[in-house]
Scaffold this motif. Structure first.
Motif, PDB file in Angstrom:
ATOM      1  N   TYR A  51       0.842  -1.192   0.000  1.00  0.00           N
ATOM      2  CA  TYR A  51       0.000   0.000   0.000  1.00  0.00           C
ATOM      3  C   TYR A  51       0.881   1.246   0.000  1.00  0.00           C
ATOM      4  N   VAL A  52       0.461   2.247  -0.757  1.00  0.00           N
ATOM      5  CA  VAL A  52       1.127   3.544  -0.754  1.00  0.00           C
ATOM      6  C   VAL A  52       0.312   4.460   0.150  1.00  0.00           C
ATOM      7  N   VAL A  53       0.959   5.004   1.163  1.00  0.00           N
ATOM      8  CA  VAL A  53       0.311   5.917   2.109  1.00  0.00           C
ATOM      9  C   VAL A  53       0.824   7.320   1.814  1.00  0.00           C
ATOM     10  N   ARG A  54      -0.102   8.257   1.582  1.00  0.00           N
ATOM     11  CA  ARG A  54       0.277   9.646   1.304  1.00  0.00           C
ATOM     12  C   ARG A  54      -0.496  10.576   2.217  1.00  0.00           C
ATOM     13  N   ALA A  55       0.186  11.621   2.655  1.00  0.00           N
ATOM     14  CA  ALA A  55      -0.449  12.672   3.446  1.00  0.00           C
ATOM     15  C   ALA A  55      -0.117  14.003   2.784  1.00  0.00           C
ATOM     16  N   ARG A  56      -1.126  14.859   2.719  1.00  0.00           N
ATOM     17  CA  ARG A  56      -0.953  16.183   2.119  1.00  0.00           C
ATOM     18  C   ARG A  56      -1.428  17.231   3.115  1.00  0.00           C
ATOM     19  N   TYR A  57      -0.567  18.205   3.414  1.00  0.00           N
ATOM     20  CA  TYR A  57      -0.927  19.295   4.312  1.00  0.00           C
ATOM     21  C   TYR A  57      -1.504  20.437   3.485  1.00  0.00           C
ATOM     22  N   LEU A  58      -2.700  20.888   3.859  1.00  0.00           N
ATOM     23  CA  LEU A  58      -3.370  22.006   3.189  1.00  0.00           C
ATOM     24  C   LEU A  58      -3.524  23.143   4.197  1.00  0.00           C
ATOM     25  N   PRO A  59      -2.801  24.258   4.005  1.00  0.00           N
ATOM     26  CA  PRO A  59      -2.917  25.364   4.957  1.00  0.00           C
ATOM     27  C   PRO A  59      -4.227  26.118   4.770  1.00  0.00           C
ATOM     28  N   PRO A  60      -4.646  26.894   5.781  1.00  0.00           N
ATOM     29  CA  PRO A  60      -5.844  27.724   5.620  1.00  0.00           C
ATOM     30  C   PRO A  60      -5.606  28.778   4.523  1.00  0.00           C
ATOM     31  N   PRO A  61      -6.686  29.316   3.931  1.00  0.00           N
ATOM     32  CA  PRO A  61      -6.523  30.284   2.835  1.00  0.00           C
ATOM     33  C   PRO A  61      -5.749  31.541   3.229  1.00  0.00           C
ATOM     34  N   ASP A  62      -5.852  31.991   4.466  1.00  0.00           N
ATOM     35  CA  ASP A  62      -5.171  33.216   4.889  1.00  0.00           C
ATOM     36  C   ASP A  62      -3.796  32.942   5.505  1.00  0.00           C
ATOM     37  N   SER A  63      -3.286  31.740   5.363  1.00  0.00           N
ATOM     38  CA  SER A  63      -2.028  31.357   5.987  1.00  0.00           C
ATOM     39  C   SER A  63      -0.829  31.797   5.146  1.00  0.00           C
ATOM     40  N   PRO A  64       0.265  32.188   5.792  1.00  0.00           N
ATOM     41  CA  PRO A  64       1.483  32.518   5.046  1.00  0.00           C
ATOM     42  C   PRO A  64       2.312  31.276   4.726  1.00  0.00           C
ATOM     43  N   HIS A  65       1.815  30.098   5.080  1.00  0.00           N
ATOM     44  CA  HIS A  65       2.558  28.861   4.874  1.00  0.00           C
ATOM     45  C   HIS A  65       2.124  28.171   3.594  1.00  0.00           C
ATOM     46  N   GLY A  66       3.044  27.454   2.993  1.00  0.00           N
ATOM     47  CA  GLY A  66       2.744  26.650   1.824  1.00  0.00           C
ATOM     48  C   GLY A  66       2.348  25.247   2.231  1.00  0.00           C
ATOM     49  N   GLY A  67       1.890  24.460   1.283  1.00  0.00           N
ATOM     50  CA  GLY A  67       1.500  23.083   1.552  1.00  0.00           C
ATOM     51  C   GLY A  67       2.690  22.146   1.483  1.00  0.00           C
ATOM     52  N   ALA A  68       2.459  20.888   1.846  1.00  0.00           N
ATOM     53  CA  ALA A  68       3.507  19.871   1.805  1.00  0.00           C
ATOM     54  C   ALA A  68       2.869  18.509   1.578  1.00  0.00           C
ATOM     55  N   THR A  69       3.618  17.614   0.958  1.00  0.00           N
ATOM     56  CA  THR A  69       3.147  16.251   0.710  1.00  0.00           C
ATOM     57  C   THR A  69       4.267  15.273   1.037  1.00  0.00           C
ATOM     58  N   ARG A  70       3.926  14.200   1.703  1.00  0.00           N
ATOM     59  CA  ARG A  70       4.870  13.125   2.012  1.00  0.00           C
ATOM     60  C   ARG A  70       4.155  11.788   1.854  1.00  0.00           C
ATOM     61  N   GLY A  71       4.946  10.735   1.702  1.00  0.00           N
ATOM     62  CA  GLY A  71       4.370   9.413   1.570  1.00  0.00           C
ATOM     63  C   GLY A  71       5.364   8.328   1.947  1.00  0.00           C
ATOM     64  N   TYR A  72       4.853   7.132   2.107  1.00  0.00           N
ATOM     65  CA  TYR A  72       5.688   5.964   2.347  1.00  0.00           C
ATOM     66  C   TYR A  72       4.930   4.731   1.876  1.00  0.00           C
ATOM     67  N   VAL A  73       5.623   3.602   1.850  1.00  0.00           N
ATOM     68  CA  VAL A  73       5.043   2.342   1.405  1.00  0.00           C
ATOM     69  C   VAL A  73       4.987   1.393   2.593  1.00  0.00           C
ATOM     70  N   THR A  74       3.859   0.724   2.753  1.00  0.00           N
ATOM     71  CA  THR A  74       3.707  -0.269   3.822  1.00  0.00           C
ATOM     72  C   THR A  74       3.246  -1.588   3.204  1.00  0.00           C
ATOM     73  N   GLU A  75       3.594  -2.664   3.853  1.00  0.00           N
ATOM     74  CA  GLU A  75       3.252  -3.999   3.355  1.00  0.00           C
ATOM     75  C   GLU A  75       2.364  -4.697   4.366  1.00  0.00           C
ATOM     76  N   VAL A  76       1.279  -5.280   3.878  1.00  0.00           N
ATOM     77  CA  VAL A  76       0.353  -6.023   4.744  1.00  0.00           C
ATOM     78  C   VAL A  76       0.510  -7.510   4.435  1.00  0.00           C
ATOM     79  N   ARG A  77       0.734  -8.277   5.506  1.00  0.00           N
ATOM     80  CA  ARG A  77       0.898  -9.724   5.376  1.00  0.00           C
ATOM     81  C   ARG A  77      -0.104 -10.450   6.255  1.00  0.00           C
ATOM     82  N   ARG A  78      -0.252 -11.739   6.083  1.00  0.00           N
ATOM     83  CA  ARG A  78      -1.124 -12.573   6.932  1.00  0.00           C
ATOM     84  C   ARG A  78      -0.326 -13.119   8.079  1.00  0.00           C
TER      85      ARG A  78
END
Length: 142
Positions: A115-142
């Protein structure tokens, strides 16, 4: 000929409203709002979670968003998504982000695979900050 080319290049770079700085500025302002005269302060996001899981499970994902200046008042929204490689599963949710270290519970993963796990940060419209995106890969086994 080389002098002429060098002079033309120098004039283009020195002209107001042209050059690499002016070309990058509108894209940076677009992330923070067109009315903001200052460029965005980039946000840095750290994303952590377990890389190997045993099915069925609901993984915890830890998110921390920081700025390079260390602004403690960073808030916004986090869009978290889980997608199984090869298809068959997709899950996306948006959560509020109050700042600091926050843990989010993912979906119940019952199928084995990667599975590919991604997170995206969305700042408020009036924020002086930009957005960011990160991700990682996880494996599910039995």
């Amino acid at each position: 000929m080389k002098r002429l080319l060098g002079l033309v290049l120098l004039l283009v770079l020195l002209m107001p409203g042209a050059g690499p700085v002016a070309a990058a500025a509108p894209a940076m302002r677009g992330a923070c709002g067109a009315a903001d005269p200052l460029p965005c302060e980039p946000a840095e996001m750290h994303l952590d979670g377990v890389r190997r899981l045993t099915a069925p499970t609901r993984p915890l994902v830890t998110v921390v968003v920081r700025t390079f200046t260390g602004d403690p008042d960073i808030t916004g929204r986090i869009t978290l998504s889980f997608k199984r490689k090869g298809g068959g599963f997709s899950w996306t949710r948006t959560f509020g982000y109050p700042g600091g270290e926050k843990r989010y519970r993912g979906p119940r993963l019952t199928k084995t695979g990667t599975y590919v796990v991604r997170a995206r940060y969305l700042p408020p419209p009036d924020s002086p900050h930009g957005g960011a995106t990160r991700g990682y890969v996880t494996e599910v086994r039995r």
